[in-house]
Every structure is written in structure tokens, then in C-alpha cells.
Scaffold this active site. Structure first.
Site, PDB file in Angstrom:
ATOM      1  N   GLU A  81       0.811  -1.218   0.000  1.00 51.76           N
ATOM      2  CA  GLU A  81       0.000   0.000   0.000  1.00 51.76           C
ATOM      3  C   GLU A  81       0.847   1.272   0.000  1.00 51.76           C
ATOM      4  OE1 GLU A  81      -4.252  -1.200   1.654  1.00 51.76           O
ATOM      5  OE2 GLU A  81      -2.811  -0.954   3.258  1.00 51.76           O
ATOM      6  N   HIS A 100      -2.250   5.259   7.009  1.00 47.04           N
ATOM      7  CA  HIS A 100      -3.378   4.542   6.394  1.00 47.04           C
ATOM      8  C   HIS A 100      -3.768   3.381   7.307  1.00 47.04           C
ATOM      9  CE1 HIS A 100      -5.936   2.124   3.985  1.00 47.04           C
ATOM     10  NE2 HIS A 100      -5.042   1.164   3.853  1.00 47.04           N
ATOM     11  N   HIS A 102      -7.267   0.676   8.740  1.00 53.73           N
ATOM     12  CA  HIS A 102      -8.610   0.119   8.501  1.00 53.73           C
ATOM     13  C   HIS A 102      -9.369   0.192   9.824  1.00 53.73           C
ATOM     14  CE1 HIS A 102      -6.436  -2.768   5.433  1.00 53.73           C
ATOM     15  NE2 HIS A 102      -6.413  -1.510   5.039  1.00 53.73           N
ATOM     16  N   TYR A 127     -13.874  20.473  14.058  1.00 50.58           N
ATOM     17  CA  TYR A 127     -12.495  19.975  14.037  1.00 50.58           C
ATOM     18  C   TYR A 127     -12.034  19.390  12.708  1.00 50.58           C
ATOM     19  CZ  TYR A 127     -13.804  20.957  18.690  1.00 50.58           C
ATOM     20  OH  TYR A 127     -14.293  21.617  19.774  1.00 50.58           O
ATOM     21  N   HIS A 167     -12.933  -0.005   2.472  1.00 53.42           N
ATOM     22  CA  HIS A 167     -11.531  -0.324   2.755  1.00 53.42           C
ATOM     23  C   HIS A 167     -11.018   0.367   4.025  1.00 53.42           C
ATOM     24  CE1 HIS A 167      -7.173  -0.442   0.883  1.00 53.42           C
ATOM     25  NE2 HIS A 167      -7.147  -0.469   2.193  1.00 53.42           N
TER      26      HIS A 167
END
Ligand code: ZN
Length: 214
Positions: A81, A100, A102, A127, A167
Site C-alpha cells: 500500500e 493509512h 482500517h 475539528y 476499505h
């Protein structure tokens, strides 16, 4: 920067990545071997988490060092990734680090039908607007598909947070800490969306949003 300062900066970066990975893992933002981190080093190479690694058990000496063209310089092979992280570094001058994950609530949000692809989070607290602005969505592609990177390249400039449909999410920042703070703010907001459920939300008005953007 002198050779010695460069080496010192890289050592500190490696330790910071190990610490942040452990912290994210311990607080439940990452499970198993999911998720990846990267950051720009002063010599314009990237430090990234290796493929298959658990964020809770990173080894500072084995982190992947890669060029901005994706070639491995040293350490273990980077996560697949990381190729889409490169799109963000190359297309957003502000990007010095990428997170990144999940995480539960953002991944749940990424699975909803009828997301606004231009901005998945309609603002109801200040925010996300203040830290990140809009949160565009990349459509679903199978993990490892190069189109994730191609779409992120198009969205990168001017954005700091992205949802990957079905994802998870990606954030960038001016430092690894900044990228992680952005991610955590985004996850908290996704959690609020599910906590609020079907209740009627009082969204921020255009005037209130304009005030925040100033
Ligand atoms: Zn992923």
C-alpha cells in the site's frame, strides 16, 4: 544538513514510527497486520512500514527505506500500500507523512451507500473542517490495485484526508504526529456519526463553515 545530523534525524524518525505504531495498535486503531505508515526523511527518501508487519511490533532497524520512485533502498520490503502513499508525497507539497488504517468506524463509514464522493463527512463539529477540510472518497478497488494511487494523485493537492470505499482511510500531515492526529480526529468523527445514528443532526451552516475556513 551534515552527514551526522542526517543519521541522527533518521534514527529519531525510526524510533518515532515504532512508538506511533505501538500506540495506534494498543489503542485499537490497527489490528493484525493491517495499516501502514510512512514519512519523508531529510534526504528526501521515505521511511515506511514493511509488508505484513504488525504496527504493534515494528522493528526500528527493519523499517523499509524507499525512494520517491518506490525503489527499496534498505530494510524489509515495504507494504504494497506504500505505492499509493507515494501519490500523496508527489502531488501535495504539504505531505511529509502518511497514515493509512482500517480502523473500525472509518471503515464502517467507507462501506455506506450514497457517500458524497466529494466530501464524505458533512461537518457538524469544527475539528475536521479546521484540521482537514473536505474528505473526498476513492471508489472501491481491490487491495493493491494501482488505481487507488492514481485516484489519490488526482485528489492529493489541497486535501489531507481521504476515504477509500469499502476499505479504510488515509491522512497526510506535516509530520508523522500531525498525520496521525488528523487520522484520530477523523476516526472520532466517524464514531460520532454512528453514535448519532438516525437522530437529526444540526449541521454547521455555510456561514459557520466560512468562519472556520478563514
Ligand atoms: Zn489498506
Amino acid at each position: 544538513m551534515s552527514e551526522k545530523t542526517l543519521i541522527q534525524a533518521e534514527l529519531e524518525a525510526r524510533e518515532a514510527m515504532v512508538r506511533l505504531g505501538a500506540s495506534l495498535f494498543q489503542r485499537g486503531y490497527a489490528t493484525g497486520s493491517a495499516g501502514n505508515l510512512s514519512m519523508l526523511l531529510p534526504d528526501d527518501t521515505l521511511l515506511a512500514t514493511p509488508t505484513g508487519s504488525c504496527l504493534g511490533e515494528l522493528n526500528a532497524d527493519r523499517l523499509s527505506k524507499v525512494g520517491l520512485d518506490g525503489t527499496l533502498i534498505s530494510g524489509d520490503k515495504p507494504s504494497k500500500e506504500v505505492s499509493f502513499h507515494l501519490s500523496l508525497y508527489l502531488n501535495n507539497p504539504e505531505c511529509k507523512a502518511v497514515v493509512h488504517l482500517h480502523s473500525t468506524y472509518l471503515t464502517a463509514l467507507s462501506c455506506l451507500e450514497d457517500l458524497n464522493m466529494e466530501n464524505a463527512i458533512r461537518p457538524f463539529t469544527p475539528y475536521v473542517v479546521m484540521r482537514m477540510g473536505k474528505v473526498p472518497v476513492v471508489p472501491y478497488y481491490r487491495p493493491g490495485d494501482r488505481r487507488i494511487g492514481e485516484d489519490l494523485a488526482k485528489l492529493a493537492n489541497g486535501n489531507r484526508a481521504f476515504l477509500l470505499a469499502n476499505h479504510g482511510a488515509v491522512t497526510l500531515g506535516r509530520s508523522l504526529r500531525d498525520a496521525s492526529d488528523n487520522y484520530e480526529e477523523l476516526e472520532e468523527t466517524a464514531k460520532l456519526i454512528f453514535t448519532l445514528g438516525d437522530r437529526r443532526i444540526r449541521y454547521l451552516s455555510e456561514e459557520q463553515l466560512a468562519e472556520l475556513r478563514r
